[in-house]
Write a protein that holds these residues in place. Structure first.
Motif, PDB file in Angstrom:
ATOM      1  N   ALA A 173       8.967  -3.826  -9.246  1.00 33.83           N
ATOM      2  CA  ALA A 173       8.978  -2.589  -8.457  1.00 33.83           C
ATOM      3  C   ALA A 173       7.566  -2.205  -8.036  1.00 33.83           C
ATOM      4  CB  ALA A 173       9.616  -1.454  -9.266  1.00 33.83           C
ATOM      5  N   GLU A 174       6.589  -2.420  -8.945  1.00 31.12           N
ATOM      6  CA  GLU A 174       5.207  -2.104  -8.600  1.00 31.12           C
ATOM      7  C   GLU A 174       4.677  -3.058  -7.536  1.00 31.12           C
ATOM      8  OE1 GLU A 174       1.295  -0.380  -8.793  1.00 31.12           O
ATOM      9  OE2 GLU A 174       3.367   0.281  -9.030  1.00 31.12           O
ATOM     10  N   LYS A 175       5.065  -4.332  -7.605  1.00 29.09           N
ATOM     11  CA  LYS A 175       4.640  -5.282  -6.580  1.00 29.09           C
ATOM     12  C   LYS A 175       5.181  -4.869  -5.214  1.00 29.09           C
ATOM     13  CE  LYS A 175       4.043  -9.409  -9.487  1.00 29.09           C
ATOM     14  NZ  LYS A 175       4.518 -10.773  -9.765  1.00 29.09           N
ATOM     15  N   ALA A 176       6.435  -4.430  -5.186  1.00 33.84           N
ATOM     16  CA  ALA A 176       7.015  -3.970  -3.916  1.00 33.84           C
ATOM     17  C   ALA A 176       6.266  -2.752  -3.389  1.00 33.84           C
ATOM     18  CB  ALA A 176       8.497  -3.648  -4.098  1.00 33.84           C
ATOM     19  N   ALA A 177       5.917  -1.833  -4.300  1.00 31.04           N
ATOM     20  CA  ALA A 177       5.167  -0.645  -3.891  1.00 31.04           C
ATOM     21  C   ALA A 177       3.771  -1.030  -3.399  1.00 31.04           C
ATOM     22  CB  ALA A 177       5.069   0.340  -5.051  1.00 31.04           C
ATOM     23  N   ILE A 178       3.143  -2.010  -4.067  1.00 27.98           N
ATOM     24  CA  ILE A 178       1.818  -2.480  -3.639  1.00 27.98           C
ATOM     25  C   ILE A 178       1.901  -3.127  -2.265  1.00 27.98           C
ATOM     26  CG2 ILE A 178       0.072  -4.248  -4.099  1.00 27.98           C
ATOM     27  CD1 ILE A 178       0.330  -3.619  -7.058  1.00 27.98           C
ATOM     28  N   ASP A 179       2.950  -3.916  -2.042  1.00 27.40           N
ATOM     29  CA  ASP A 179       3.135  -4.551  -0.729  1.00 27.40           C
ATOM     30  C   ASP A 179       3.162  -3.499   0.375  1.00 27.40           C
ATOM     31  OD1 ASP A 179       3.240  -6.902  -2.071  1.00 27.40           O
ATOM     32  OD2 ASP A 179       5.384  -7.261  -1.774  1.00 27.40           O
ATOM     33  N   GLU A 180       3.995  -2.476   0.169  1.00 30.16           N
ATOM     34  CA  GLU A 180       4.139  -1.441   1.187  1.00 30.16           C
ATOM     35  C   GLU A 180       2.832  -0.674   1.373  1.00 30.16           C
ATOM     36  OE1 GLU A 180       5.956   0.607   4.171  1.00 30.16           O
ATOM     37  OE2 GLU A 180       6.727  -1.113   3.064  1.00 30.16           O
ATOM     38  N   ARG A 181       2.200  -0.332   0.257  1.00 34.29           N
ATOM     39  CA  ARG A 181       0.951   0.427   0.314  1.00 34.29           C
ATOM     40  C   ARG A 181      -0.167  -0.387   0.956  1.00 34.29           C
ATOM     41  NH1 ARG A 181       1.218   1.863  -4.577  1.00 34.29           N
ATOM     42  NH2 ARG A 181      -0.127   0.282  -5.521  1.00 34.29           N
ATOM     43  N   SER A 182      -0.263  -1.658   0.611  1.00 38.49           N
ATOM     44  CA  SER A 182      -1.320  -2.508   1.154  1.00 38.49           C
ATOM     45  C   SER A 182      -1.149  -2.736   2.647  1.00 38.49           C
ATOM     46  CB  SER A 182      -1.345  -3.850   0.419  1.00 38.49           C
ATOM     47  OG  SER A 182      -1.618  -3.683  -0.948  1.00 38.49           O
ATOM     48  N   MET A 183       0.097  -2.919   3.088  1.00 35.13           N
ATOM     49  CA  MET A 183       0.324  -3.127   4.518  1.00 35.13           C
ATOM     50  C   MET A 183      -0.003  -1.860   5.306  1.00 35.13           C
ATOM     51  SD  MET A 183       1.086  -6.246   4.928  1.00 35.13           S
ATOM     52  CE  MET A 183       1.596  -6.192   6.642  1.00 35.13           C
ATOM     53  N   ARG A 184       0.394  -0.701   4.782  1.00 35.43           N
ATOM     54  CA  ARG A 184       0.056   0.553   5.466  1.00 35.43           C
ATOM     55  C   ARG A 184      -1.453   0.747   5.519  1.00 35.43           C
ATOM     56  NH1 ARG A 184       4.144   3.216   2.367  1.00 35.43           N
ATOM     57  NH2 ARG A 184       2.474   4.227   1.208  1.00 35.43           N
ATOM     58  N   GLN A 185      -2.121   0.451   4.394  1.00 38.79           N
ATOM     59  CA  GLN A 185      -3.570   0.599   4.353  1.00 38.79           C
ATOM     60  C   GLN A 185      -4.249  -0.368   5.320  1.00 38.79           C
ATOM     61  OE1 GLN A 185      -5.200   0.046   0.439  1.00 38.79           O
ATOM     62  NE2 GLN A 185      -7.314   0.353   1.092  1.00 38.79           N
ATOM     63  N   SER A 186      -3.771  -1.601   5.365  1.00 41.81           N
ATOM     64  CA  SER A 186      -4.355  -2.585   6.286  1.00 41.81           C
ATOM     65  C   SER A 186      -4.183  -2.145   7.732  1.00 41.81           C
ATOM     66  CB  SER A 186      -3.707  -3.957   6.067  1.00 41.81           C
ATOM     67  OG  SER A 186      -3.981  -4.455   4.782  1.00 41.81           O
ATOM     68  N   LEU A 187      -2.995  -1.664   8.083  1.00 43.97           N
ATOM     69  CA  LEU A 187      -2.751  -1.189   9.447  1.00 43.97           C
ATOM     70  C   LEU A 187      -3.698  -0.056   9.805  1.00 43.97           C
ATOM     71  CD1 LEU A 187       1.157  -1.232   9.501  1.00 43.97           C
ATOM     72  CD2 LEU A 187      -0.319  -2.558  11.007  1.00 43.97           C
ATOM     73  N   GLU A 188      -3.858   0.897   8.882  1.00 46.19           N
ATOM     74  CA  GLU A 188      -4.692   2.060   9.164  1.00 46.19           C
ATOM     75  C   GLU A 188      -6.164   1.667   9.277  1.00 46.19           C
ATOM     76  OE1 GLU A 188      -5.454   5.839  10.244  1.00 46.19           O
ATOM     77  OE2 GLU A 188      -3.491   4.911   9.935  1.00 46.19           O
ATOM     78  N   ILE A 189      -6.617   0.783   8.407  1.00 49.76           N
ATOM     79  CA  ILE A 189      -8.021   0.369   8.439  1.00 49.76           C
ATOM     80  C   ILE A 189      -8.321  -0.420   9.707  1.00 49.76           C
ATOM     81  CG2 ILE A 189      -9.699  -1.174   7.337  1.00 49.76           C
ATOM     82  CD1 ILE A 189      -8.473  -0.269   4.648  1.00 49.76           C
ATOM     83  N   ILE A 190      -7.420  -1.336  10.065  1.00 50.06           N
ATOM     84  CA  ILE A 190      -7.616  -2.107  11.299  1.00 50.06           C
ATOM     85  C   ILE A 190      -7.632  -1.172  12.499  1.00 50.06           C
ATOM     86  CG2 ILE A 190      -6.538  -3.790  12.837  1.00 50.06           C
ATOM     87  CD1 ILE A 190      -5.561  -5.250  10.318  1.00 50.06           C
ATOM     88  N   ARG A 191      -6.720  -0.203  12.501  1.00 52.52           N
ATOM     89  CA  ARG A 191      -6.680   0.749  13.621  1.00 52.52           C
ATOM     90  C   ARG A 191      -7.981   1.553  13.683  1.00 52.52           C
ATOM     91  NH1 ARG A 191      -2.107   2.453  12.591  1.00 52.52           N
ATOM     92  NH2 ARG A 191      -0.949   1.250  14.118  1.00 52.52           N
ATOM     93  N   ASN A 192      -8.497   1.978  12.528  1.00 48.91           N
ATOM     94  CA  ASN A 192      -9.748   2.739  12.512  1.00 48.91           C
ATOM     95  C   ASN A 192     -10.902   1.907  13.041  1.00 48.91           C
ATOM     96  OD1 ASN A 192      -8.560   5.011  11.455  1.00 48.91           O
ATOM     97  ND2 ASN A 192      -9.079   4.550   9.337  1.00 48.91           N
ATOM     98  N   ARG A 193     -10.973   0.651  12.620  1.00 48.30           N
ATOM     99  CA  ARG A 193     -12.075  -0.200  13.056  1.00 48.30           C
ATOM    100  C   ARG A 193     -12.018  -0.466  14.555  1.00 48.30           C
ATOM    101  NH1 ARG A 193     -12.632  -4.746   8.216  1.00 48.30           N
ATOM    102  NH2 ARG A 193     -13.146  -3.272   6.560  1.00 48.30           N
TER     103      ARG A 193
END
Length: 555
Positions: A177-197
């Protein structure tokens, strides 16, 4: 025909006039785009303008609308990347970060478990060996107390870690369950960081979308090449502050357990042995800005958040006189000695930077570190020449389609065909005005949607005119026939357009890329064609009948 009420007439004329004005900037695209860029740059510099910016700003009157349709990657040219986020790296760093907590929890019961050390293990798994295996139940209880419930909807009832025993070892690993939560959190974070850059680099209307479980699609119109885009978003810019164990010039030096051998960026041939567990990381940075050091050399100033500043202050207070390393992307960029406790939560990164490098580093740090590396599976560079060719091809298709539709309507319905063509031209103009106003992006499939809309726009008029013909054959007067034609064809027109509208909405909701580009113009075209085909055509025919008062009409 029953006269259209005055308020409806005014509304129709106002809306059509607005459409013409709002669409007009697209006819002067380069000039208006330069004006908009100059206005944005002048605003960012608090009103200070260069001569070039002042000239570009004066190239378009400020009292006229200046919103433009954004041109997509296939029309403007640019870069296309499809990347995969290495989520396994996030699992490893997450479980590694639990080691200090587990160590401290076991130290609290040292009298029972004896000595504690971290044992070698595969990535993503933490193995801890205790000296007294008989105290394993107490050790498991202490470590399991560190588990926290998962707050996501899919993880209700689960905790973030699973703790088991294996002989004298305690085995700690992430739960599913934590891996699934990390997957979702990491993808959202990656999208936001790429968008910011990408946004901070000043590009126009990028497309940044998640695809599948671990992939991200990045399309940036107007950028020079895929390589340039990779340099902007592919750099992890991972900043850590780590304790220094030793300094050496031997690249074969064994760093020892839980340590790493890291090269120096500014000192060729010099390596540092660092503890793997950082004091603070770039994730706790609150701000980073280009600056200058005491020698007027380019540098980067930084400021931690509350938690990061507190950790940094505690560490420096306890280690006065010792060096610590500032590590960026696995390279030591500076290893200063701690002369006194740094409690203000801020500092400066110095190095052999140029002004451009310091500015770029500040952008990357401010945007944040990608949670994991990205592997680029697909990359393409679309040159401006290809985009210009696409625009020319789209223009030809639109012009040929418009000429064919206009000719058909005139040949089939005479003067009434001309009335329908006036509505058709206004339909395209209003569609462009709406796309400009909402900031929609025009793509090559979007041009296809416009061409298709031109054909669909006259469908409503065909239904109306055929109904008028039937009424005329039944002996109705021109005014009565036209009134009945509009009234009795309306339900069929509404049904056809609602089904088309639903199709366009579904395409936009579930589609991506070219499908969405088509859906945008297709959906807007249906809405505008309802207005122009029913209300504009009716008003034009009404004005014609009231002025000419013909005894007979040919439709």
């Amino acid at each position: 025909m029953n006269p259209t009420s005055m308020w409806k007439r005014v509304l129709i004329f106002v809306f059509c006039g607005w459409g013409i004005l709002a669409a007009m900037p697209n006819g002067f695209y380069p000039r208006v785009e330069a004006h908009n860029d100059a206005a944005k740059a002048i605003a960012a510099s608090e009103g200070v303008a260069t001569p070039e910016q002042a000239e570009a700003l004066s190239g378009w009157p400020s009292f006229l609308p200046s919103a433009l349709m954004n041109l997509g990657l296939d029309l403007r040219g640019g870069a296309h990347l499809l990347g995969r986020v290495e989520l396994s790296e996030v699992y490893k760093s997450t479980i590694d970060a639990r080691w200090p907590e587990v160590r401290d929890a076991l130290r609290d019961i040292r009298n029972e478990v004896g000595g504690v050390r971290r044992a070698p293990s595969v990535d993503g798994v933490l193995r801890v060996t205790i000296a007294n295996p008989e105290a394993m139940p107490a050790a498991l209880t202490a470590v399991r107390a560190l588990a926290t419930p998962i707050t996501s909807l899919t993880g209700v009832g689960h905790t973030d870690i699973e703790v088991t025993s294996d002989g004298a070892d305690i085995v700690v690993q992430l739960s599913d369950a934590e891996k699934a939560a990390i997957d979702e959190r990491s993808m959202r974070q990656s999208l936001e960081i790429i968008r910011n850059r990408v946004d901070q680099a000043g590009t126009r209307e990028p497309t940044i979308q998640r695809q599948g479980a671990d992939r991200i699609l990045i399309q940036v119109p107007g950028i020079g090449s895929a390589t340039e885009l990779k340099e902007l978003i592919g750099t992890t810019a991972k900043l850590t502050f780590q304790p220094v164990v030793s300094r050496t010039t031997n690249p074969a030096t064994s760093p020892g357990a839980r340590n790493s051998l890291v090269p120096s960026l500014d000192e060729p041939g010099v390596y540092y042995v660092l503890e793997d567990t950082p004091v603070v990381t770039g994730e706790q940075l609150q701000d980073a800005q280009p600056a200058f050091d005491q020698n007027s050399n380019p540098a980067v100033s930084f400021r931690f958040d509350g938690a990061g500043g507190r950790k940094f202050g505690e560490y420096t207070a306890a280690n006065v006189g010792k060096p610590f390393a500032i590590v960026l992307d696995n390279q030591v960029i500076s290893a200063p000695r701690i002369n006194q406790a740094i409690t203000g939560g801020s500092g400066i990164i110095t190095g052999n930077f140029t002004i451009e490098e310091a500015t770029q580093l500040a952008v990357l740090l401010r945007a944040g570190a990608l949670p994991a590396k990205m592997e680029f599976l697909e990359e393409r560079t679309i040159g401006p020449e290809l985009g210009a060719d696409s625009i020319d091809a789209g223009k030809k298709a639109a012009i040929i389609g418009a000429i064919a539709v206009i000719a058909y309507m005139v040949l089939s319905y005479g003067i009434f065909g001309w009335f329908a063509n006036i509505a058709l031209i206004l339909n395209v103009i209003i569609m462009v005005a709406l796309m400009s106003s909402i900031g929609a992006t025009l793509t090559l499939p979007g041009i296809a949607g416009i061409v298709l809309t031109m054909g669909m726009a006259v469908d409503a008029n065909v239904l109306i005119f055929e109904r008028i013909r039937e009424e005329l054959r039944d002996g109705a007067s021109p005014a009565k026939a036209c009134e009945a034609g509009f009234n009795r064809a309306f339900s069929a027109i509404m049904d056809a357009n609602i089904t088309g509208l639903l199709t366009g909405i579904i395409m936009y909701a579930v589609g991506s890329g070219p499908v969405r580009g088509f859906a945008v113009t297709f959906t807007l075209g249906i809405i505008t064609s309802m207005f122009t085909a029913v209300y504009v055509t009716r008003l034009v025919i009404e004005i014609y009948l009231n002025r000419k008062r013909p005894k007979t009409i040919v439709v």
